[in-house]
Scaffold this motif. Sequence first.
Motif, mmCIF file in Angstrom:
data_model
loop_
_atom_site.group_PDB
_atom_site.id
_atom_site.type_symbol
_atom_site.label_atom_id
_atom_site.label_comp_id
_atom_site.label_asym_id
_atom_site.label_seq_id
_atom_site.Cartn_x
_atom_site.Cartn_y
_atom_site.Cartn_z
ATOM 1 N N THR A 146 -0.173 10.024 -6.671
ATOM 2 C CA THR A 146 -0.934 8.783 -6.946
ATOM 3 C C THR A 146 -1.010 7.908 -5.706
ATOM 4 O OG1 THR A 146 -1.218 6.962 -8.500
ATOM 5 C CG2 THR A 146 1.032 7.398 -7.775
ATOM 6 N N ALA A 147 -1.705 6.831 -5.875
ATOM 7 C CA ALA A 147 -1.813 5.849 -4.746
ATOM 8 C C ALA A 147 -1.976 4.442 -5.328
ATOM 9 C CB ALA A 147 -3.017 6.185 -3.900
ATOM 10 N N SER A 148 -1.490 3.497 -4.612
ATOM 11 C CA SER A 148 -1.644 2.105 -5.104
ATOM 12 C C SER A 148 -3.104 1.649 -4.910
ATOM 13 C CB SER A 148 -0.718 1.157 -4.351
ATOM 14 O OG SER A 148 -1.169 0.964 -3.032
ATOM 15 N N ASP A 149 -3.479 0.603 -5.659
ATOM 16 C CA ASP A 149 -4.862 0.082 -5.585
ATOM 17 C C ASP A 149 -5.214 -0.361 -4.157
ATOM 18 O OD1 ASP A 149 -5.010 0.594 -8.242
ATOM 19 O OD2 ASP A 149 -4.926 -1.526 -8.887
ATOM 20 N N ILE B 265 7.272 8.802 -0.662
ATOM 21 C CA ILE B 265 6.363 7.658 -0.732
ATOM 22 C C ILE B 265 5.937 7.293 0.688
ATOM 23 C CG2 ILE B 265 6.132 5.217 -1.377
ATOM 24 C CD1 ILE B 265 8.255 5.825 -3.577
ATOM 25 N N TYR C 131 -3.970 0.726 -1.483
ATOM 26 C CA TYR C 131 -4.138 1.928 -0.650
ATOM 27 C C TYR C 131 -5.556 2.443 -0.797
ATOM 28 C CZ TYR C 131 -2.652 6.153 1.839
ATOM 29 O OH TYR C 131 -2.530 7.169 2.775
ATOM 30 N N ARG D 120 -8.845 6.878 -6.999
ATOM 31 C CA ARG D 120 -7.677 7.704 -7.319
ATOM 32 C C ARG D 120 -8.124 9.138 -7.664
ATOM 33 N NH1 ARG D 120 -5.232 3.780 -10.433
ATOM 34 N NH2 ARG D 120 -4.111 2.851 -8.674
ATOM 35 N N MET E 230 0.856 -1.192 0.000
ATOM 36 C CA MET E 230 0.000 0.000 0.000
ATOM 37 C C MET E 230 0.881 1.227 0.000
ATOM 38 S SD MET E 230 -3.010 -0.710 2.749
ATOM 39 C CE MET E 230 -2.918 0.968 3.246
ATOM 40 N N TYR E 231 0.712 2.016 -0.933
ATOM 41 C CA TYR E 231 1.526 3.268 -0.923
ATOM 42 C C TYR E 231 0.785 4.441 -1.518
ATOM 43 C CZ TYR E 231 2.648 2.131 -5.792
ATOM 44 O OH TYR E 231 2.549 1.891 -7.129
ATOM 45 N N LEU F 202 4.346 4.655 2.798
ATOM 46 C CA LEU F 202 3.956 3.231 2.849
ATOM 47 C C LEU F 202 3.117 3.029 4.134
ATOM 48 C CD1 LEU F 202 7.302 1.452 1.961
ATOM 49 C CD2 LEU F 202 5.240 1.372 0.598
#
Length: 685
Positions: free
Chosen positions: A13-16, A108, A18, A26, A1-2, A110
Amino acid sequence: MYLVLSPDLYILTASDLYLEAIESTREVIKGKHIFEAFPDNPELPDADGVQNINTSLQTVLRTKKIHYMPVQRYDVPDRNNPGKFIQRYWDPSHTPVLDDEGNISYIIQLATNVTDKIRAEQALLKSHREQAETTEQIKDLNNELIATNIQLREAQQQLSLLNGQLEQRVAIRTRELAQANEEQAAVNEEMVATNEELTEIQEHLEQTNRELAASASRLRLAVESTGLGTWEYVPDTGELYWSKECRDIFGIERYQPLDFGTYNRQIHPEDHDWVTAHINTCLKPGIEGGYELSHRIIRLNNGEVRWVKAQGTVEFENEVPMRFLGTVLDITGLKQVEEQSARLAAIITSSDDAIISKTLESVIMSWNDAAQRMFGYTADEMIGETMYKLIPTDRQEEEPMILSRLKRGERVEHFETKRQAKDGRLIDVSLTISPINDNKGNIIGVSNIARDISERKQDEARKNDFIGMVSHELKTPLTSLSAILQVLNTKLKRSKDGFVPEALNRANQQVKKMSTMINGFLNISRLESGKIQIDKQAFIIGDLIKEVIAEISLTGVAHIIELQSCDNVVIHADREKIFSVLTNLLSNAVKYSPKGSNVLINCNQQDGKVLVSVSDEGLGIRPEDRDHIFDRYYRVESSRTRHISGFGIGLYLSAEIIQRHDGEIWVDSKSGKGSTFYFSLPLQP
Ligand code: ADP
């Protein structure tokens, strides 16, 4: 998750994962300042997420190094509920991404969504807390329980103490009650007993009253029935009363006058003085009691002498005789009985025979002087004992036999036996035993008269010995004589003189006769001394009868001897002795009947016995002789028998022999018409 941030903290942006964790897209967050996108939850006043993240980001911007943050609560806005937040826990870290010159290009972030873990931890913690609380509560409860328990125990102890006291009290009370009850019961019992006693006394009284009434009437009856005369005299008034019975006794009729002197005048002259003296004594004051006398009177009407029993009493008042009363009873009958029994008693006492009376159970009731002399026992020793005391051991069965005969009403006469004296001596006695009957004929006892026959027995024994000895001595010369006669017979058989054989024959017959007689005497002496023996054997009785007939016929009898009927019977008996019985009966039949008359013999089997009869047409036997002809030495005395020789022993011996065979012998006879002698023998040996 980031999440990727620009150095000025705008979301690139962000990870899925996250986006999934913040439940957003997003597009919603991209290009927004981090704290615009993620403000603090206004519902949590002390929320410090923005501040902590900002501090970490500033640290990274300054140091350009990675920064780790502890787990944070950082709620995220709820896209579906504007203004609302979703509770979230995170463990964020910020990592700078540097460009070639070492400047920060991006940061980033995390992070891991640890909400569930934290929540679980929190729940666990909470449950731990709650558990601890519960444990605490339990502990408290426990303590409370213990405390309650202690209280309870204390209460219990107190209770049991109380209980104990109560029980004690109850026990005491119960005891008291029981005691009271018992006392009450005792009182009750006493009352019942008293009541019973009272009832009993009452019943007794009633009974006594009844008895009194009964005895009064009985007395009246008795007075009337016994003929007891009563009289009464009151000296003061001269009143005199004589009952009817009194007058009857004295033979004074109803119309004849009476005065006080009547009684005195009727007393028998021989008794007068002593009787009046006695009566006068009673009239003197100070002498207690009355008189009771037995004396004779003379009846006025017929001058008869009677015995009376007179009783009288005088009642005094202040030493003055007030009433004189008495009774008179005629006892003449009683006196006669008394005199009679005194006479009888004198006879019994002076008798030489032992006279003993006993009950039907053999218990001795009276014992006279002779019994004492004979057996050595005194009356005191024997009255109440049984007769068995006198009976030798081997004769004990005689008593029941005698008693059963008596019970049948028979009398036992001249029963010769032995009895034992106190010193053990055996005495020969002849017993005569008869029943004693009351006036209704019932047997109430037994009289036993025992005569000592020892001397007679000794005499008989001596006589027997003498007869035995003489017979024995006579037999020797007779045997020689018989032998000589036989020799002579052979030598002189052919003598021309006709007289010689005839004389020899007669001499032979006489020798035989004599020898039979001597044998008879020898047998008697043997019998008497108990030396006779029965030797039984089996034989046909008919044969024996024929032999006897042949033998008798040899003696030259002038009679017709006939064996009329004869069953073929085998008997078990002493042949020789039955031979002599038959010989005796046949020779008697010949001896006591006229020449040429018939002598008939029969021999029949019946009822398990053989019955032999010998009939003649001779003199016959008178009834008075019939009972005695089987007695020893008994001979009929008459002018017709006087010339017939004999000793009276044949029938005696025959009877003894038959008895020893358990048989019977008897005679049927008519004087002048002839006699039939019978004997029977049992067939079973
Ligand atoms: P004995 O004949 O020796 O006198 P017994 O004992 O044989 O002795 O008989 C006894 C008595 O019985 C005789 O004396 C006789 O009087 C009588 N007697 C016996 N048998 C007969 C008979 N058959 N007829 C008549 N009298 C008899």
